[in-house]
Scaffold this motif. Structure first.
Motif, PDB file in Angstrom:
ATOM      1  N   LEU A 300       8.089 -51.935  19.485  1.00  0.00           N
ATOM      2  CA  LEU A 300       9.186 -53.017  19.151  1.00  0.00           C
ATOM      3  C   LEU A 300       8.472 -54.173  18.502  1.00  0.00           C
ATOM      4  O   LEU A 300       9.076 -55.032  17.732  1.00  0.00           O
ATOM      5  CB  LEU A 300       9.479 -53.517  20.678  1.00  0.00           C
ATOM      6  N   ILE A 301       7.200 -54.626  18.744  1.00  0.00           N
ATOM      7  CA  ILE A 301       6.471 -55.654  18.271  1.00  0.00           C
ATOM      8  C   ILE A 301       5.384 -54.914  16.945  1.00  0.00           C
ATOM      9  O   ILE A 301       4.661 -53.946  17.418  1.00  0.00           O
ATOM     10  CB  ILE A 301       5.758 -56.520  18.896  1.00  0.00           C
ATOM     11  N   ASN A 302       5.624 -55.788  15.975  1.00  0.00           N
ATOM     12  CA  ASN A 302       4.869 -55.018  15.026  1.00  0.00           C
ATOM     13  C   ASN A 302       3.917 -56.340  14.371  1.00  0.00           C
ATOM     14  O   ASN A 302       4.604 -57.182  13.857  1.00  0.00           O
ATOM     15  CB  ASN A 302       5.653 -54.357  13.796  1.00  0.00           C
ATOM     16  N   PHE A 303       2.612 -56.363  14.592  1.00  0.00           N
ATOM     17  CA  PHE A 303       1.861 -57.318  14.081  1.00  0.00           C
ATOM     18  C   PHE A 303       1.648 -57.382  12.521  1.00  0.00           C
ATOM     19  O   PHE A 303       1.095 -58.481  12.065  1.00  0.00           O
ATOM     20  CB  PHE A 303       0.446 -57.533  14.791  1.00  0.00           C
ATOM     21  N   GLY A 304       2.198 -56.426  12.054  1.00  0.00           N
ATOM     22  CA  GLY A 304       1.972 -56.440  10.449  1.00  0.00           C
ATOM     23  C   GLY A 304       0.592 -56.079  10.069  1.00  0.00           C
ATOM     24  O   GLY A 304      -0.049 -55.903  10.804  1.00  0.00           O
ATOM     25  N   ARG A 305       0.276 -55.739   8.999  1.00  0.00           N
ATOM     26  CA  ARG A 305      -0.830 -55.090   8.480  1.00  0.00           C
ATOM     27  C   ARG A 305      -1.914 -56.428   8.120  1.00  0.00           C
ATOM     28  O   ARG A 305      -1.660 -57.269   7.517  1.00  0.00           O
ATOM     29  CB  ARG A 305      -0.534 -54.390   7.202  1.00  0.00           C
TER      30      ARG A 305
END
Lengths: 728, 728
Positions: A300-305
């Motif tokens: 659900l949460i994606n901290f990004g690359r």
């Protein structure tokens, strides 16, 4: 470090056992309610019926059972992923409409003047969303409030919180979390996923829903606490996995919080459920985003690359990280004591309106314009009073779902944020989050913590960059870890969750150091948020070890004595009297032969089923009727055994006898009186016991140690302390 | 699926207990040796001495102990990382020199003709390296052969393999692994790191080295099996972490293979050790590579960075992955039964020469030229008969350390390898690896497995790309996972290790599926490599659960009976006789009061210390001398207690009495005779027991269940089977 904690009412409106106390009133009801919450039995009752069934089962039968367990875990993962996907899409849609409407309105009135109308629109929209959520929680199912993590921790530990794994709770939870996140509160949708996963697991594994009165007649073998607990662990892990895209973190969460006895096969199943859950979420979200098969959003949460070059850290940064860990400790829970549901709803609406107002004021009064880049990831850049081609950077933080704001703080290039803006934001959001936490809405604390931490971490990084070169995004990540660690006090699982969410293992070491520091410093001042909640409920929660200085105590001092024992063949009247005795409500009774020599242990729930089916000897055709009672009857009654008051036993029946031999556990664990408390504790924790019989040299029952007897002892500032727990 | 397994001799030259059996010979020695291997005691003996010490300790004292535990774990991680770093540098230097010399020679003779001289040079260099390693292992410390993982699994399970955690073993292991890897054998240096970490842990945590006769008088509190086991878990985890740059994988490995009772604090410490270990390795290697602070090589093996676009996989690929998982099952162990050390050394040298010859032949006869790219990562590109600007691609696979070859197979662009080359390579390397595995050298099986798997995986990918588009590097990774999983049969920890080694979490789901499939398919045919080894040793290894169909059995059938019991105050002569009785060697004796009522349990090791210190009553100044014996005396003797034969007891002393009250464990765990085997098993496994006393209704001793009694029962094809284990 103020801690004005609200006694969150898990049992809700106080009449949660209403369905069980029709015959009680006044004082008696109070006494009856005092045994809430109940405990779970993770030690299998290996009575004759059970052993007969196991012995009848072939090797193939056990194989099938094992396959069924895997299927259930797959289902749990699938459904949990689906729920996460649903929540994500619903929140995105609703919040999208809201921000779109407000943005249009703001743009309209920026030129005309009269932005107060925009503010009112925003506040009203927020309050409306939150109102629906709060009404559902406050009036329909108060247990759905909050993240549900303390409750799941208790469940896995062996404490039964009423109604925590019911279907109704799940529905309200999902609805509530959609409303509160869409309503712009300072909350996240991640924490509730853990609770949701657990409810899914408890439902699926039992093959029926008591709420819907639907029994699929499958998975009946799993209708006991031991099996159910295992599946709930898998559900919680699947929830973590879906929330953060962290399947390994999910497994570790379940193990760190729950499982005391580590079993390889069980862990693999938990891992499988986690994997399926994140895969399902990923798969359906990829379809929703129109790129089927591109499995790039595992949680659900994606901290990004994080790019590899930013990911590097130098040795001299490690002490800085540790200092940040020590700072990340602001565990404040400020709440008003509000018990009436209407007021709770109004409080939630008020907070929603205030959140909108504060955000609006922050945006309005800040003059922090940034150029609108090409690769801008902001979905709703607000121009406001900025020049053309620029946008208000304060609005990035406030005019957005918190997940997006966290990501911006991690990844936006240096120079994006003004330090003063960030400082004000941190403070404002901190107070909003603290106020919000006590509300009667479904909401998680992970995202607000991460956001606050990321904000002050980035501020720290910016200030540091005046002295040495420092990438503020990196410090935002460390700050987020420190803040979250300081609040929830998990270390191993949280490290892995954060590592998996960032998709990069290089930060593992600094994140671990930060979380360790946050925990050590934090524990010095105050307990973690979840532990505070658990303690407030004064439930018999067992920690991992007995307090170190408790070798002074032995089973003799700890045990409850005298114990109500039953005879192997007991009079029905006596059993009814023992069960009805409201002054000493016990859940397990040692069965004794002559001179109180232990020969078994029987549970209240088993006795109730026996009474209900009138398994009495010395009645006409007694022998026959007794043989008919099967394990199935116990399973059908599980887990909502009727109260003794609802079972009518006539005066004639009271004179009959009951033969408990077949139903009692003939080999309960026993310890001698001289056993030290740590040893008793270890036995309890490792085997998940509920009752431990204390015997003397000749095997005669002298006492009974229950979970509550052990949970009383805590380490205080000066050594061992005895707590007052809800009395049994 | 041939399995011609060699009975690897853990006890080495058969006289491993030599120091303990000076008075025995012939038949008696055989009997005495039959109790090898011993078991470990993970249940603390809470006798009066221990309790007094614990009670004297303040709250602060326990804090200090806890801090000391953390310090030890940090040290373990640091030293393990250092050892890994040393091995890495040594191997790189030596192999570098070797390949450089051979390359020069080949280049020289390619033009001149007479490449057979190059072959001889290569073979001689290989044999020389391997000779040194094999001599050290075969003549000095045979237990250092192989990877040591089965031995560590046994240790964590509670089986004591003699000399497995000694300093000498570590030195030979490290030297041996450097020699065998530099000698070009088809082995890896990763597996032995786990053993090395465990030895470091066992040494550091005891604060002394018995081999060096050096006692630092620190960490004396930790001189018992329970504490030592915990540290050894941390050491094994640190080893995994250093080998693969996988700290979380290390923790999971320790938990999956060892810990039965999961404790939160312990797990954090293990994690800490793992983190420190990978960090140390990374830090020193970065200095060695001349880029201090650039922490980019966290493990001995580094799979290189998988780009995000390659990392994607499609839904239709999942069935393909599963098929690959099913293929990855080639668990063949072919070895000759060679027992004489000289022959073992010669066999190892022969294999080294054959490896060089096969490699040379493969390179020589292949005509697989590839253009020499700009960004070529090969360190020793061999031109051979290729045109200028081209190199021989077969040489990439053979003229290289296996770690580099694995990386090439993962990352080289499509088209680098010829399918036929790959097929021949897979077959040749497979047979070399199988032959190598049984050698008396220190070597790991991870890297050869990965290499074989990567080779056929890449081949699979290439063949597949004739039908659909497929990236061969991805299939190489999946093939490597499948092959390794099929051989070692780990799932959870191996998934995490591979995910951490690739630095990318996206592949988690397919890798898990592949490992699961490999395990399920593999278990259908034959057990995993480590389990085969453990089974060959017929050690009392306890699996996670009792066999499912064992509910038929109860403690009565399982226990050893009659039991030799001692009285609370016992005659010295009787104790000496009981301990000296070679036909029934027991390690624990129930202590009974009148009519055999259980009142304690005392261990052979405790009795021996008592005898050695002559703690006899009814001698002059007896009371005083008895009081002087402290816990310290037991700790000083730990873990190498002298044999009973070395203790001289005079005829007069035989008539004295010994009071066992203070020294026995007064609260041993007991079960009634009717307890089912699964229940007994659970108790054993969860608490790490060594002896479980079986009592009757009146608490009289009727039998004793030991680890060996439980380990006998296994699930066979048709149900429960009873194995024959080394007799106690």
């Amino acid at each position: 470090m103020a801690n004005i904690a609200k006694k969150v009412s898990w049992s809700g409106r106080g009449d949660d056992r209403g369905e069980r106390t029709p015959l009680l009133n006044g004082d008696e009801e109070v006494k009856y309610n005092r045994q809430v919450p109940d405990t779970l039995d993770y030690d299998n009752s290996e009575n004759q019926l059970f052993l007969e069934e196991e012995r009848r089962m072939s090797h193939m039968g056990f194989r099938c059972l094992e396959i069924r367990r895997w299927v259930i875990c797959g289902l749990i993962g699938f459904l949990t992923g689906l729920i996460a996907c649903m929540i994500d899409i619903a929140v995105e849609k609703l919040a999208g409409y809201k921000y779109f409407a407000v943005k249009l309105n703001i743009e309209k009135y920026t030129e005309l003047g009269g932005l107060s109308i925009s503010l009112i629109l925003w506040a009203v929209l927020n309050s409306a969303f939150v109102m629906f959520g709060a009404i559902a929680v406050a009036f329909v199912e108060p247990i759905a409030a909050g993240s549900g993590i303390p409750q799941i921790k208790c469940f896995l530990n062996g404490v039964k919180i009423p109604r925590v794994v019911r279907l109704k709770t799940l529905v309200i939870k999902v609805f509530g979390v959609i409303c509160s996140v869409a309503g712009g509160l300072a909350v996240g949708k991640e924490g509730p996923m853990i609770h949701s996963g657990a409810v899914v697991a408890a439902g699926v594994s039992q093959g029926r829903s008591t709420s819907l009165k639907k029994d699929f007649k499958i998975f009946e073998y799993f209708r006991r606490d031991t099996e159910k607990r295992d599946f709930v662990s898998a559900g919680a892990a699947a929830g973590v996995s879906a929330a953060f895209g962290a399947p390994v973190g999910g497994v570790l969460f379940s193990l760190e919080e729950g499982a005391s006895f580590w079993n390889q096969m069980l862990t693999w199943r938990i891992f499988f459920a986690s994997m399926v859950s994140t895969f399902t979420l990923n798969f359906f979200l990829s379809i929703y985003h129109g790129k089927p098969g591109e499995l790039s959003s595992p949680g659900l949460i994606n901290f990004g690359r994080f790019d590899s070059d930013i990911v590097q850290y130098n040795l001299y940064e490690i002490p800085l990280f540790i200092i940040m860990g020590a700072l990340g400790e602001g565990n404040v829970t400020l709440s008003l004591y509000i018990h009436r549901p209407c007021l709770q709803v109004m409080e939630a609406m008020l907070v929603a309106a205030v959140t909108a107002t504060v955000s609006f004021a922050m945006i309005y009064f800040s003059n922090d314009c940034q150029p609108l880049g090409q690769d801008n990831t902001e979905e709703y850049p607000l121009q406001l009073f900025c020049a053309d081609g620029e946008y208000n950077s304060m609005a990035t933080a406030f005019f957005n779902t918190p997940e997006r704001s966290v990501r911006s703080l991690f990844h936006n290039p240096p120079g994006t944020y003004n330090p003063v803006t960030l400082g004000v934001f941190t403070l404002a959001y901190f107070f909003l989050a603290v106020w919000t936490y006590g509300l009667t809405v479904s909401a998680g604390v992970f995202i607000p913590s991460l956001l606050i931490g990321a904000a002050w971490g980035r501020l720290f990084g910016i200030l540091l960059s005046f002295i040495i070169w420092a990438d503020p995004g990196k410090y935002a990540l460390i700050g987020a870890a420190a803040q979250l660690g300081g609040i929830v006090r998990m270390t191993l699982s949280l490290t892995v969750i954060l590592v998996e969410a960032t998709g990069n293992v290089t930060y593992g070491f600094p994140i671990m150091l930060v979380l360790m520091t946050a925990k050590i410093v934090g524990d010095y001042f105050i307990e973690g948020l979840y532990d505070i909640h658990i303690k407030l409920q004064s439930v018999p929660f067992l920690h991992w070890d007995a307090p170190p200085t408790s070798h002074w105590l032995t089973a003799r001092e700890v045990m409850s004595s005298p114990v109500t024992c039953l005879n192997r063949v007991e009079k029905v009247g006596r059993i009814v009297d023992v069960l009805s005795n409201t002054s000493t409500i016990h859940n397990g009774f040692p069965v004794v032969a002559h001179t109180r020599i232990i020969c078994g242990l029987i549970l209240r729930s088993q006795l109730i089923v026996l009474l209900k089916h009138k398994v009495f000897v010395e009645r006409a055709s007694s022998r026959l009727s007794q043989r008919k009672l099967q394990l199935k009857d116990f399973r059908d009654a599980y887990p909502r055994f009727p109260p003794i008051q609802s079972i009518h036993v006539s005066q004639d029946e009271r004179e009959c006898m009951m033969d408990l031999t077949e139903f009692m556990n003939p080999t309960p664990y026993t310890v001698p009186q001289e056993t030290s408390l740590p040893r008793v504790f270890k036995l309890f924790r490792a085997l998940g016991l509920r009752h431990l019989v204390v015997v003397d040299n000749e095997n005669r029952v002298v006492g009974l140690v229950t979970r509550k007897d052990l949970a009383r002892y805590h380490v205080g500032k000066d050594g061992l302390e005895e707590l007052h727990l809800a009395q049994t």
